[in-house]
Design a protein around this motif. Structure first.
Motif, mmCIF file in Angstrom:
data_model
loop_
_atom_site.group_PDB
_atom_site.id
_atom_site.type_symbol
_atom_site.label_atom_id
_atom_site.label_comp_id
_atom_site.label_asym_id
_atom_site.label_seq_id
_atom_site.Cartn_x
_atom_site.Cartn_y
_atom_site.Cartn_z
ATOM 1 N N TRP A 249 32.117 24.689 8.573
ATOM 2 C CA TRP A 249 31.961 23.516 9.419
ATOM 3 C C TRP A 249 30.753 22.684 9.041
ATOM 4 C CZ3 TRP A 249 36.193 22.370 11.588
ATOM 5 C CH2 TRP A 249 37.055 23.358 12.076
ATOM 6 N N GLY A 250 30.981 21.395 8.895
ATOM 7 C CA GLY A 250 29.927 20.450 8.590
ATOM 8 C C GLY A 250 29.454 20.466 7.154
ATOM 9 N N VAL A 251 30.030 21.340 6.322
ATOM 10 C CA VAL A 251 29.553 21.481 4.945
ATOM 11 C C VAL A 251 30.658 21.241 3.939
ATOM 12 C CG1 VAL A 251 28.437 23.002 3.262
ATOM 13 C CG2 VAL A 251 27.806 23.141 5.689
ATOM 14 N N GLY A 252 31.703 22.069 3.997
ATOM 15 C CA GLY A 252 32.784 21.955 3.017
ATOM 16 C C GLY A 252 33.808 23.049 3.188
ATOM 17 N N TYR A 253 34.244 23.640 2.064
ATOM 18 C CA TYR A 253 35.318 24.632 2.083
ATOM 19 C C TYR A 253 35.018 25.752 1.098
ATOM 20 C CZ TYR A 253 37.688 20.690 4.281
ATOM 21 O OH TYR A 253 37.991 19.658 5.105
ATOM 22 N N ILE A 254 35.675 26.891 1.322
ATOM 23 C CA ILE A 254 35.556 28.008 0.395
ATOM 24 C C ILE A 254 36.931 28.649 0.243
ATOM 25 C CG2 ILE A 254 34.896 29.615 2.256
ATOM 26 C CD1 ILE A 254 33.230 31.123 0.170
ATOM 27 N N ASP B 221 36.578 11.369 -7.731
ATOM 28 C CA ASP B 221 35.790 10.420 -8.520
ATOM 29 C C ASP B 221 36.037 8.993 -8.035
ATOM 30 O OD1 ASP B 221 34.003 9.551 -10.423
ATOM 31 O OD2 ASP B 221 35.501 9.352 -11.997
ATOM 32 N N ASP B 222 36.014 8.834 -6.716
ATOM 33 C CA ASP B 222 36.334 7.528 -6.131
ATOM 34 C C ASP B 222 35.440 7.301 -4.921
ATOM 35 O OD1 ASP B 222 37.378 5.290 -4.898
ATOM 36 O OD2 ASP B 222 39.466 5.848 -5.265
ATOM 37 N N GLU B 223 34.550 6.324 -5.002
ATOM 38 C CA GLU B 223 33.589 6.084 -3.941
ATOM 39 C C GLU B 223 34.234 5.567 -2.655
ATOM 40 O OE1 GLU B 223 30.986 2.671 -4.558
ATOM 41 O OE2 GLU B 223 32.240 2.088 -6.260
ATOM 42 N N PHE B 224 35.493 5.132 -2.731
ATOM 43 C CA PHE B 224 36.144 4.569 -1.557
ATOM 44 C C PHE B 224 36.930 5.622 -0.765
ATOM 45 C CE2 PHE B 224 35.747 1.005 -4.555
ATOM 46 C CZ PHE B 224 34.958 0.169 -3.780
ATOM 47 N N ILE B 225 37.004 6.829 -1.300
ATOM 48 C CA ILE B 225 37.676 7.913 -0.594
ATOM 49 C C ILE B 225 36.693 8.559 0.376
ATOM 50 C CG2 ILE B 225 38.743 10.181 -0.851
ATOM 51 C CD1 ILE B 225 40.507 7.877 -1.743
ATOM 52 N N GLY B 226 37.171 8.898 1.577
ATOM 53 C CA GLY B 226 36.305 9.496 2.584
ATOM 54 C C GLY B 226 36.681 10.924 2.911
ATOM 55 N N GLU B 227 35.930 11.501 3.860
ATOM 56 C CA GLU B 227 36.152 12.888 4.256
ATOM 57 C C GLU B 227 37.540 13.106 4.830
ATOM 58 O OE1 GLU B 227 33.155 14.460 6.788
ATOM 59 O OE2 GLU B 227 31.508 13.666 5.606
ATOM 60 N N GLY B 228 38.074 12.076 5.502
ATOM 61 C CA GLY B 228 39.396 12.216 6.098
ATOM 62 C C GLY B 228 40.458 12.519 5.067
ATOM 63 N N THR B 229 40.345 11.916 3.881
ATOM 64 C CA THR B 229 41.311 12.165 2.809
ATOM 65 C C THR B 229 41.257 13.620 2.370
ATOM 66 O OG1 THR B 229 41.161 9.885 2.019
ATOM 67 C CG2 THR B 229 41.989 11.517 0.460
ATOM 68 N N ILE B 230 40.055 14.169 2.241
ATOM 69 C CA ILE B 230 39.916 15.581 1.868
ATOM 70 C C ILE B 230 40.583 16.460 2.911
ATOM 71 C CG2 ILE B 230 38.300 17.465 1.432
ATOM 72 C CD1 ILE B 230 36.267 15.435 0.515
ATOM 73 N N ALA B 231 40.292 16.201 4.191
ATOM 74 C CA ALA B 231 40.831 17.031 5.269
ATOM 75 C C ALA B 231 42.356 17.012 5.277
ATOM 76 C CB ALA B 231 40.288 16.561 6.612
ATOM 77 N N VAL B 232 42.956 15.850 5.021
ATOM 78 C CA VAL B 232 44.417 15.750 4.997
ATOM 79 C C VAL B 232 44.993 16.582 3.851
ATOM 80 C CG1 VAL B 232 46.353 14.190 4.574
ATOM 81 C CG2 VAL B 232 44.536 13.518 6.140
ATOM 82 N N HIS B 233 44.387 16.504 2.675
ATOM 83 C CA HIS B 233 44.873 17.282 1.527
ATOM 84 C C HIS B 233 44.693 18.786 1.750
ATOM 85 C CE1 HIS B 233 45.019 13.399 -0.504
ATOM 86 N NE2 HIS B 233 45.648 13.982 -1.504
ATOM 87 N N LEU C 69 33.465 17.636 -3.813
ATOM 88 C CA LEU C 69 34.895 17.374 -3.999
ATOM 89 C C LEU C 69 35.152 15.893 -4.252
ATOM 90 C CD1 LEU C 69 36.434 19.669 -1.229
ATOM 91 C CD2 LEU C 69 36.463 20.043 -3.693
ATOM 92 N N LEU C 70 34.473 15.040 -3.509
ATOM 93 C CA LEU C 70 34.648 13.601 -3.711
ATOM 94 C C LEU C 70 34.237 13.191 -5.120
ATOM 95 C CD1 LEU C 70 33.304 12.237 -0.300
ATOM 96 C CD2 LEU C 70 35.673 12.247 -1.075
ATOM 97 N N LYS C 71 33.184 13.815 -5.624
ATOM 98 C CA LYS C 71 32.675 13.461 -6.948
ATOM 99 C C LYS C 71 33.517 14.051 -8.068
ATOM 100 C CE LYS C 71 28.594 13.954 -9.917
ATOM 101 N NZ LYS C 71 27.200 14.489 -9.989
ATOM 102 N N ASN C 72 33.922 15.310 -7.934
ATOM 103 C CA ASN C 72 34.542 16.020 -9.051
ATOM 104 C C ASN C 72 36.065 16.056 -9.022
ATOM 105 O OD1 ASN C 72 32.021 16.702 -10.196
ATOM 106 N ND2 ASN C 72 31.823 18.426 -8.794
ATOM 107 N N VAL C 73 36.655 15.810 -7.856
ATOM 108 C CA VAL C 73 38.120 15.810 -7.769
ATOM 109 C C VAL C 73 38.656 14.384 -7.717
ATOM 110 C CG1 VAL C 73 40.129 16.542 -6.433
ATOM 111 C CG2 VAL C 73 38.158 18.075 -6.672
#
Length: 247
Positions: free
Chosen positions: A238-243, A204-216, A198-202
């Motif tokens: 858990w510990g991997v991602g989302y489906i 595309d920003d190396e400065f974004i972290g897991e917390g940003t994904i979780a909030v969205h 998700l960080l790579k394909n949505v």
């Protein structure tokens, strides 16, 4: 950045240190902190696979820390506490804890539980890797009808032509990154999508972290789930991602 797999959060330094040393002796990389603030600071700058969390943390509580963590992160949280009431156990599990281990505990049993949890996530990651190698990535047609719509549940549709989310024929406001995130999950419906992906394909920003994904993810769940705390459409692995699963 730390390479620890496990973080122990316990205000009893003797227990925290001995647990950490025992785990490290058996190959599970572990570090420890003894306060709420130290735990927050550690998690802000390090990535771990599992958290062992005591309830009593001086001026703060493990419950408070768990709630804060769940706003940003989705690693497994195992509570370890001398408090044995059913109310404490229920609170811990209802606010996002994955297990509740009562003190005093045997380090060998605790280690076995932690290893079992970590092994499940490694197996999940291997499964994801195999799935990706066996399938063609980026298949935008999965689940999309000829009108350019993805049906997520009865009455809930993502319209890619209009760039909007519809629920019961009413348009719901989506921020740009929320739309991109939901679209990517729809394009990979039924597949586990890792946080790195998700960080790579949505983003595309190396400065974004897991917390940003979780909030969205939380914001999306608030819009499409009947019960955001018990998600049926966007599920956490858990510990991997989302489906994303159509219901």
């Amino acid at each position: 950045m730390s390479r620890a797999q496990v973080l122990v959060v316990d205000d009893d330094e003797v227990i925290a240190q001995s647990t950490s040393e025992y785990f490290n002796m058996f190959g599970v990389q572990t570090e420890y902190v003894t306060s709420f603030d130290a735990a927050v600071e550690y998690l802000d700058s390090n990535v771990i696979s599992l958290l062992l969390l005591d309830i009593n943390l001086g001026a703060h509580s493990g419950f408070e820390l768990c709630k804060r963590i769940r706003e940003k992160y989705d690693m497994p949280i195992l509570f370890i506490s001398a408090r044995t009431s059913d109310d404490d156990v229920l609170i811990a599990l209802n606010i996002g804890g994955d297990d509740y281990i009562k003190k005093p505990f045997t380090l060998s049993v605790l280690l076995a539980k932690v290893k079992a949890v970590l092994a499940r996530y490694e197996k999940a990651k291997e499964s994801i890797s195999f799935e990706k190698s066996e399938s063609m990535p980026g298949n935008n047609s999965d689940g999309k009808n000829d009108k350019g719509q993805y049906k997520l549940a009865e009455g809930i549709v993502l319209d890619t032509n209009m760039h909007r989310l519809m629920r019961d024929e009413k348009a719901l406001s989506l921020k740009d990154m929320e739309y991109k995130l939901l679209l990517y999950l729809c394009e990979n419906v039924g597949k586990v999508v890792t946080k790195d992906e998700l960080l790579k394909n949505v983003w595309d920003d190396e400065f974004i972290g897991e917390g940003t994904i979780a909030v969205h993810i939380r914001h999306l769940r608030e819009k499409i789930e009947d019960d955001p705390k018990n998600a049926k459409i966007i599920k956490t692995i858990w510990g991997v991602g989302y489906i994303l699963e159509v219901v």
